[in-house]
Design a protein around this motif. Structure first.
Motif, PDB file in Angstrom:
ATOM      1  N   ARG A 138       0.817  -1.215   0.000  1.00  0.00           N
ATOM      2  CA  ARG A 138       0.000   0.000   0.000  1.00  0.00           C
ATOM      3  C   ARG A 138       0.852   1.268   0.000  1.00  0.00           C
ATOM      4  O   ARG A 138       0.499   2.265  -0.638  1.00  0.00           O
ATOM      5  CB  ARG A 138      -0.938  -0.014   1.215  1.00  0.00           C
ATOM      6  CG  ARG A 138      -1.897  -1.181   1.231  1.00  0.00           C
ATOM      7  CD  ARG A 138      -2.813  -1.155   0.022  1.00  0.00           C
ATOM      8  NE  ARG A 138      -3.683  -2.320  -0.043  1.00  0.00           N
ATOM      9  CZ  ARG A 138      -4.838  -2.427   0.587  1.00  0.00           C
ATOM     10  NH1 ARG A 138      -5.262  -1.435   1.362  1.00  0.00           N
ATOM     11  NH2 ARG A 138      -5.569  -3.511   0.445  1.00  0.00           N
ATOM     12  N   LEU A 139       1.968   1.236   0.737  1.00  0.00           N
ATOM     13  CA  LEU A 139       2.818   2.420   0.788  1.00  0.00           C
ATOM     14  C   LEU A 139       3.427   2.704  -0.579  1.00  0.00           C
ATOM     15  O   LEU A 139       3.411   3.849  -1.053  1.00  0.00           O
ATOM     16  CB  LEU A 139       3.922   2.231   1.833  1.00  0.00           C
ATOM     17  CG  LEU A 139       4.883   3.419   2.010  1.00  0.00           C
ATOM     18  CD1 LEU A 139       4.123   4.662   2.451  1.00  0.00           C
ATOM     19  CD2 LEU A 139       5.973   3.073   3.024  1.00  0.00           C
ATOM     20  N   ALA A 140       3.954   1.655  -1.227  1.00  0.00           N
ATOM     21  CA  ALA A 140       4.542   1.833  -2.553  1.00  0.00           C
ATOM     22  C   ALA A 140       3.491   2.276  -3.563  1.00  0.00           C
ATOM     23  O   ALA A 140       3.766   3.107  -4.437  1.00  0.00           O
ATOM     24  CB  ALA A 140       5.205   0.530  -3.009  1.00  0.00           C
ATOM     25  N   LEU A 141       2.282   1.751  -3.450  1.00  0.00           N
ATOM     26  CA  LEU A 141       1.211   2.133  -4.364  1.00  0.00           C
ATOM     27  C   LEU A 141       0.807   3.591  -4.175  1.00  0.00           C
ATOM     28  O   LEU A 141       0.518   4.308  -5.144  1.00  0.00           O
ATOM     29  CB  LEU A 141       0.005   1.220  -4.153  1.00  0.00           C
ATOM     30  CG  LEU A 141      -1.145   1.388  -5.150  1.00  0.00           C
ATOM     31  CD1 LEU A 141      -0.686   1.043  -6.556  1.00  0.00           C
ATOM     32  CD2 LEU A 141      -2.326   0.504  -4.753  1.00  0.00           C
ATOM     33  N   THR A 142       0.793   4.033  -2.914  1.00  0.00           N
ATOM     34  CA  THR A 142       0.483   5.435  -2.643  1.00  0.00           C
ATOM     35  C   THR A 142       1.529   6.367  -3.240  1.00  0.00           C
ATOM     36  O   THR A 142       1.201   7.381  -3.863  1.00  0.00           O
ATOM     37  CB  THR A 142       0.386   5.669  -1.121  1.00  0.00           C
ATOM     38  OG1 THR A 142      -0.631   4.829  -0.574  1.00  0.00           O
ATOM     39  CG2 THR A 142       0.070   7.125  -0.815  1.00  0.00           C
ATOM     40  N   MET A 145       1.571  10.486  -4.833  1.00  0.00           N
ATOM     41  CA  MET A 145       2.658  11.449  -4.699  1.00  0.00           C
ATOM     42  C   MET A 145       2.929  12.254  -5.969  1.00  0.00           C
ATOM     43  O   MET A 145       3.111  13.475  -5.901  1.00  0.00           O
ATOM     44  CB  MET A 145       3.923  10.731  -4.235  1.00  0.00           C
ATOM     45  CG  MET A 145       5.111  11.665  -3.980  1.00  0.00           C
ATOM     46  SD  MET A 145       4.800  12.809  -2.606  1.00  0.00           S
ATOM     47  CE  MET A 145       4.865  11.676  -1.216  1.00  0.00           C
ATOM     48  N   PRO A 146       2.945  11.645  -7.161  1.00  0.00           N
ATOM     49  CA  PRO A 146       3.219  12.449  -8.366  1.00  0.00           C
ATOM     50  C   PRO A 146       2.187  13.533  -8.630  1.00  0.00           C
ATOM     51  O   PRO A 146       2.504  14.538  -9.295  1.00  0.00           O
ATOM     52  CB  PRO A 146       3.209  11.397  -9.489  1.00  0.00           C
ATOM     53  CG  PRO A 146       3.568  10.120  -8.817  1.00  0.00           C
ATOM     54  CD  PRO A 146       2.924  10.195  -7.466  1.00  0.00           C
ATOM     55  N   TYR A 169      12.598   4.710  -8.352  1.00  0.00           N
ATOM     56  CA  TYR A 169      12.819   4.102  -7.038  1.00  0.00           C
ATOM     57  C   TYR A 169      12.138   2.743  -6.930  1.00  0.00           C
ATOM     58  O   TYR A 169      12.685   1.807  -6.335  1.00  0.00           O
ATOM     59  CB  TYR A 169      12.325   5.025  -5.929  1.00  0.00           C
ATOM     60  CG  TYR A 169      12.810   4.590  -4.574  1.00  0.00           C
ATOM     61  CD1 TYR A 169      14.079   4.934  -4.126  1.00  0.00           C
ATOM     62  CD2 TYR A 169      12.017   3.796  -3.750  1.00  0.00           C
ATOM     63  CE1 TYR A 169      14.547   4.512  -2.887  1.00  0.00           C
ATOM     64  CE2 TYR A 169      12.476   3.378  -2.513  1.00  0.00           C
ATOM     65  CZ  TYR A 169      13.735   3.735  -2.081  1.00  0.00           C
ATOM     66  OH  TYR A 169      14.196   3.309  -0.868  1.00  0.00           O
ATOM     67  N   ASN A 170      10.951   2.612  -7.513  1.00  0.00           N
ATOM     68  CA  ASN A 170      10.239   1.340  -7.439  1.00  0.00           C
ATOM     69  C   ASN A 170      10.994   0.241  -8.195  1.00  0.00           C
ATOM     70  O   ASN A 170      11.162  -0.875  -7.690  1.00  0.00           O
ATOM     71  CB  ASN A 170       8.839   1.502  -8.018  1.00  0.00           C
ATOM     72  CG  ASN A 170       8.037   0.212  -7.989  1.00  0.00           C
ATOM     73  OD1 ASN A 170       7.796  -0.368  -6.952  1.00  0.00           O
ATOM     74  ND2 ASN A 170       7.636  -0.247  -9.168  1.00  0.00           N
ATOM     75  N   VAL A 171      11.465   0.545  -9.393  1.00  0.00           N
ATOM     76  CA  VAL A 171      12.209  -0.442 -10.184  1.00  0.00           C
ATOM     77  C   VAL A 171      13.532  -0.785  -9.494  1.00  0.00           C
ATOM     78  O   VAL A 171      13.932  -1.956  -9.433  1.00  0.00           O
ATOM     79  CB  VAL A 171      12.458   0.090 -11.607  1.00  0.00           C
ATOM     80  CG1 VAL A 171      13.421  -0.819 -12.367  1.00  0.00           C
ATOM     81  CG2 VAL A 171      11.140   0.205 -12.361  1.00  0.00           C
ATOM     82  N   LEU A 172      14.198   0.215  -8.965  1.00  0.00           N
ATOM     83  CA  LEU A 172      15.468  -0.010  -8.271  1.00  0.00           C
ATOM     84  C   LEU A 172      15.288  -0.952  -7.086  1.00  0.00           C
ATOM     85  O   LEU A 172      16.016  -1.952  -6.948  1.00  0.00           O
ATOM     86  CB  LEU A 172      16.041   1.330  -7.802  1.00  0.00           C
ATOM     87  CG  LEU A 172      17.247   1.280  -6.860  1.00  0.00           C
ATOM     88  CD1 LEU A 172      18.424   0.585  -7.525  1.00  0.00           C
ATOM     89  CD2 LEU A 172      17.616   2.702  -6.408  1.00  0.00           C
ATOM     90  N   LEU A 199      10.392   9.587 -10.937  1.00  0.00           N
ATOM     91  CA  LEU A 199      11.255   9.238  -9.802  1.00  0.00           C
ATOM     92  C   LEU A 199      10.646   8.186  -8.885  1.00  0.00           C
ATOM     93  O   LEU A 199      11.343   7.273  -8.444  1.00  0.00           O
ATOM     94  CB  LEU A 199      11.567  10.505  -8.993  1.00  0.00           C
ATOM     95  CG  LEU A 199      12.568  11.470  -9.614  1.00  0.00           C
ATOM     96  CD1 LEU A 199      12.660  12.755  -8.794  1.00  0.00           C
ATOM     97  CD2 LEU A 199      13.949  10.821  -9.720  1.00  0.00           C
ATOM     98  N   PHE A 200       9.355   8.290  -8.585  1.00  0.00           N
ATOM     99  CA  PHE A 200       8.772   7.391  -7.585  1.00  0.00           C
ATOM    100  C   PHE A 200       8.279   6.067  -8.176  1.00  0.00           C
ATOM    101  O   PHE A 200       8.831   5.010  -7.849  1.00  0.00           O
ATOM    102  CB  PHE A 200       7.670   8.098  -6.805  1.00  0.00           C
ATOM    103  CG  PHE A 200       8.206   9.031  -5.757  1.00  0.00           C
ATOM    104  CD1 PHE A 200       8.678   8.542  -4.554  1.00  0.00           C
ATOM    105  CD2 PHE A 200       8.266  10.394  -5.976  1.00  0.00           C
ATOM    106  CE1 PHE A 200       9.197   9.396  -3.585  1.00  0.00           C
ATOM    107  CE2 PHE A 200       8.778  11.262  -5.018  1.00  0.00           C
ATOM    108  CZ  PHE A 200       9.248  10.752  -3.823  1.00  0.00           C
TER     109      PHE A 200
END
Length: 271
Positions: free
Chosen positions: A35-39, A44-45, A81-84, A76-77
């Motif tokens: 949920r945090l990554a999805l948010t 965020m964008p 960062y998600n792919v990394l 970025l998000f």
């Protein structure tokens, strides 16, 4: 049986779209469960658009800053960062090593990891258009150029993610190793507009990926012919000519990141 024959890897077919989409689907499921990554990926964008509600309605300079912020945060998000973090986590868990011993090709693995984040980034970029218009901004002068800039930026940030993964030892370390790319993407929009900058320094900053994304938004969406411009003066045809430099900058950074990622790619954790 000779040693060469015993260790020979079975030949694999070409790039499979079906297999890639199947892998991307499971990567998307994992993203949705976090949920945090999805948010961060979807909410965020869009945060910069809140400034359009607080500022003067229809102000072009404010709109350009807000939309450029959406494009950068979308890269970025959900993408960078998600792919990394996903690539590093699965590399450390030896998931990638096991999958490479089967039919899955390297390009399919990399594409499948990036696709969910890319889809989130393009979705938020598309949503930004009607939201900005409702908030008082004019419709994009050249929506095709804006879409092209969004597509190039997500490919570039995905390439940066795989390059950064080469020296990232763990998913936790990604919080530090991601900083150089975040700074590189942010320096253009935030520093390039300072009036005290000399022309040579301003020209150098314009070659950063963040500055290129910012310039594409100003030209493609708002039809602004210079950084100091506040009024739309460019037509649809004129935006293409002024967009040449930022498009070239994004293509060069993307090619450089892809080349460096290919040379430094690590599929197994460091021993």
């Amino acid at each position: 049986m000779s040693a060469t024959t015993a260790t020979k890897v079975p030949a694999r077919g070409g790039f499979s779209v079906t297999r890639t989409l199947h892998l991307a689907r499971w990567n998307a499921v994992l993203l949705v469960r976090n949920r945090l990554a999805l948010t961060y990926a979807l909410v965020m964008p869009l945060a910069p658009l809140l400034t359009l509600l607080a500022g003067e309605r229809g102000l072009t300079s404010l709109g350009a800053t807000a939309v450029a912020g959406v494009l950068l945060l979308a890269g970025l998000f959900p993408v960078f960062y998600n792919v990394l973090s996903q690539f590093v986590s699965r590399r450390d868990e030896l998931v990638l090593k096991r999958m490479r011993t089967g039919e899955t090709r390297d390009a399919e693995l990399l594409t499948a990891i990036a696709l969910p984040g890319v889809a989130c980034a393009l979705l938020t970029t598309a949503v930004a258009v009607p939201v900005a218009v409702v908030a008082g901004q004019d419709a994009p002068v050249n929506v095709l150029l804006f879409a092209l800039g969004a597509l190039l930026s997500v490919v570039m940030f995905a390439a940066f993610a795989y390059w950064t993964a080469a020296w990232t030892r763990s998913a936790e370390a990604a919080q530090l190793t991601s900083l150089p790319v975040i700074v590189l993407a942010s320096v253009g929009p935030f520093v390039g507009g300072l009036p005290s900058l000399s022309d040579p320094l301003r020209e150098a900053i314009s070659l950063t990926p963040g500055a290129a994304v910012n310039e594409l938004v100003r030209v493609g969406w708002f039809g602004l012919d210079s950084f100091d411009a506040t009024t739309t003066t460019l037509t649809f045809a004129e935006t293409w000519s002024l967009a040449g430099q930022p498009l070239v900058v994004l293509v060069v950074w993307t090619g450089l990141a892809l080349q460096l990622a290919q040379r430094s790619m690590r599929w197994e954790p460091r021993t």
